[in-house]
Design an enzyme around this catalytic site. Structure first.
Site, PDB file in Angstrom:
ATOM      1  N   ARG A  79      18.118  22.321 -12.029  1.00  0.00           N
ATOM      2  CA  ARG A  79      17.183  21.253 -11.656  1.00  0.00           C
ATOM      3  C   ARG A  79      16.651  21.488 -10.255  1.00  0.00           C
ATOM      4  O   ARG A  79      17.136  22.350  -9.513  1.00  0.00           O
ATOM      5  CB  ARG A  79      17.870  19.888 -11.723  1.00  0.00           C
ATOM      6  CG  ARG A  79      19.018  19.738 -10.746  1.00  0.00           C
ATOM      7  CD  ARG A  79      19.488  18.302 -10.573  1.00  0.00           C
ATOM      8  NE  ARG A  79      20.706  18.232  -9.779  1.00  0.00           N
ATOM      9  CZ  ARG A  79      20.776  18.303  -8.470  1.00  0.00           C
ATOM     10  NH1 ARG A  79      19.674  18.484  -7.750  1.00  0.00           N
ATOM     11  NH2 ARG A  79      21.931  18.212  -7.849  1.00  0.00           N
ATOM     12  N   VAL A  83      22.261  18.813  -3.310  1.00  0.00           N
ATOM     13  CA  VAL A  83      23.530  18.406  -3.904  1.00  0.00           C
ATOM     14  C   VAL A  83      23.540  16.897  -4.139  1.00  0.00           C
ATOM     15  O   VAL A  83      22.992  16.131  -3.340  1.00  0.00           O
ATOM     16  CB  VAL A  83      24.724  18.808  -3.008  1.00  0.00           C
ATOM     17  CG1 VAL A  83      24.660  18.123  -1.643  1.00  0.00           C
ATOM     18  CG2 VAL A  83      26.059  18.501  -3.685  1.00  0.00           C
ATOM     19  N   THR A  84      24.139  16.488  -5.246  1.00  0.00           N
ATOM     20  CA  THR A  84      24.345  15.079  -5.501  1.00  0.00           C
ATOM     21  C   THR A  84      25.692  14.873  -6.178  1.00  0.00           C
ATOM     22  O   THR A  84      26.370  15.843  -6.551  1.00  0.00           O
ATOM     23  CB  THR A  84      23.211  14.465  -6.341  1.00  0.00           C
ATOM     24  OG1 THR A  84      23.296  13.032  -6.267  1.00  0.00           O
ATOM     25  CG2 THR A  84      23.287  14.892  -7.803  1.00  0.00           C
ATOM     26  N   HIS A  86      27.844  12.632  -9.196  1.00  0.00           N
ATOM     27  CA  HIS A  86      27.876  11.741 -10.354  1.00  0.00           C
ATOM     28  C   HIS A  86      29.314  11.306 -10.574  1.00  0.00           C
ATOM     29  O   HIS A  86      30.252  12.106 -10.386  1.00  0.00           O
ATOM     30  CB  HIS A  86      27.364  12.440 -11.612  1.00  0.00           C
ATOM     31  CG  HIS A  86      25.936  12.873 -11.537  1.00  0.00           C
ATOM     32  ND1 HIS A  86      24.920  12.007 -11.195  1.00  0.00           N
ATOM     33  CD2 HIS A  86      25.356  14.073 -11.769  1.00  0.00           C
ATOM     34  CE1 HIS A  86      23.773  12.663 -11.225  1.00  0.00           C
ATOM     35  NE2 HIS A  86      24.009  13.919 -11.553  1.00  0.00           N
ATOM     36  N   SER A 175      19.760   9.124 -11.641  1.00  0.00           N
ATOM     37  CA  SER A 175      21.002   8.356 -11.585  1.00  0.00           C
ATOM     38  C   SER A 175      20.777   7.102 -10.751  1.00  0.00           C
ATOM     39  O   SER A 175      20.023   7.113  -9.780  1.00  0.00           O
ATOM     40  CB  SER A 175      22.146   9.186 -10.996  1.00  0.00           C
ATOM     41  OG  SER A 175      21.836   9.625  -9.690  1.00  0.00           O
ATOM     42  N   CYS A 191      21.628  14.900  -1.196  1.00  0.00           N
ATOM     43  CA  CYS A 191      20.267  15.442  -1.306  1.00  0.00           C
ATOM     44  C   CYS A 191      19.859  16.248  -0.073  1.00  0.00           C
ATOM     45  O   CYS A 191      18.669  16.392   0.221  1.00  0.00           O
ATOM     46  CB  CYS A 191      19.267  14.326  -1.593  1.00  0.00           C
ATOM     47  SG  CYS A 191      19.666  13.411  -3.099  1.00  0.00           S
TER      48      CYS A 191
END
Length: 228
Positions: A79, A83-84, A86, A175, A191
């Site tokens: 994508r 960095v994120t 979840h 999200s 992010c």
């Protein structure tokens, strides 16, 4: 898994697919397989998922933004974005959409597609009296500077990261933080922004069951992605 069916003739509403709690890698592989196999008659889908704790990296992400993973898996994806995180208590919706299809005003282009996703997030938060806004150059949705919760003004509450293939088909998605353990966000630069505060709806005083928030957002997406 349950699917809410609609007409398969574009511009029909994307199907809502409830996938429950699922490991990120399994979902990631399934998204790519779905996109590989689809054709011009394949209905669009919105996948509603809740993931166990995981950090994910965008294609051009700088791994130095992962400050301390604390044994949480770190997965490279295809994508956009940095960095994120979840985790449980977060709405995750993956958008498996063919942008070439005729909507009520013709095919969607990437910028308008992103704007409609952001608008769905803003309108969903608004329904719970939370003022969400865009920030130029910073994908996602943030708490407005006019929000009554002064300490959380400017905090990020929703993230967005997409893959659009050359054939116009999309996967990955968004999200929305509902009722999470927020500590893992402090173990990264969300992010790519050092010190960016991240918040959830529960911290802002909104108690909502995750399935309710999932469907509220999915229905806004259905409407906005097919609207004139």
């Amino acid at each position: 898994m349950s699917v809410s069916a609609t007409s398969l003739t574009p511009p029909s509403l994307p199907l809502i697919v409830q996938r429950g709690r699922e490991d990120y890698q399994h979902t990631f592989d399934a998204m790519r397989a779905f996109t590989d196999a689809r054709d011009q008659n394949t209905p669009d889908e919105l996948w509603l998922v809740e993931h166990p704790p995981v950090f994910t990296l965008g294609l051009g992400a700088d791994r130095s933004h992962v400050l301390a993973a604390h044994d949480i898996p770190l997965i490279q994806t295809d994508r956009g974005g940095e960095v994120t995180y979840h985790g449980p208590g977060q709405v995750v919706i993956y958008l498996l959409i063919d942008l070439r299809r005729s909507h009520s005003k013709g095919k969607l282009f990437a910028r308008e597609f992103v704007q409609r996703i952001e608008q769905a997030l803003i309108e969903t938060l608004e329904a719970y009296n939370l003022p969400g806004v865009r920030k130029a150059g910073a994908p996602g949705i943030y708490l407005s500077e006019q929000a009554p919760q002064q300490e959380w003004r400017g905090a990020k509450i929703a993230a967005l990261g997409l893959k659009i293939r050359g054939n116009g088909c999309t996967y990955h998605g968004l999200s929305l933080n509902v009722a999470m353990d927020l500590q893992p966000f402090s173990w990264i630069n969300p992010c790519g922004y050092a010190g960016l505060a991240t918040v959830d709806m529960k911290t802002l005083g909104v108690s909502v069951a995750l399935p309710e928030a999932q469907l509220a957002l999915a229905h806004r997406l259905q409407h906005l992605l097919t609207a004139a």
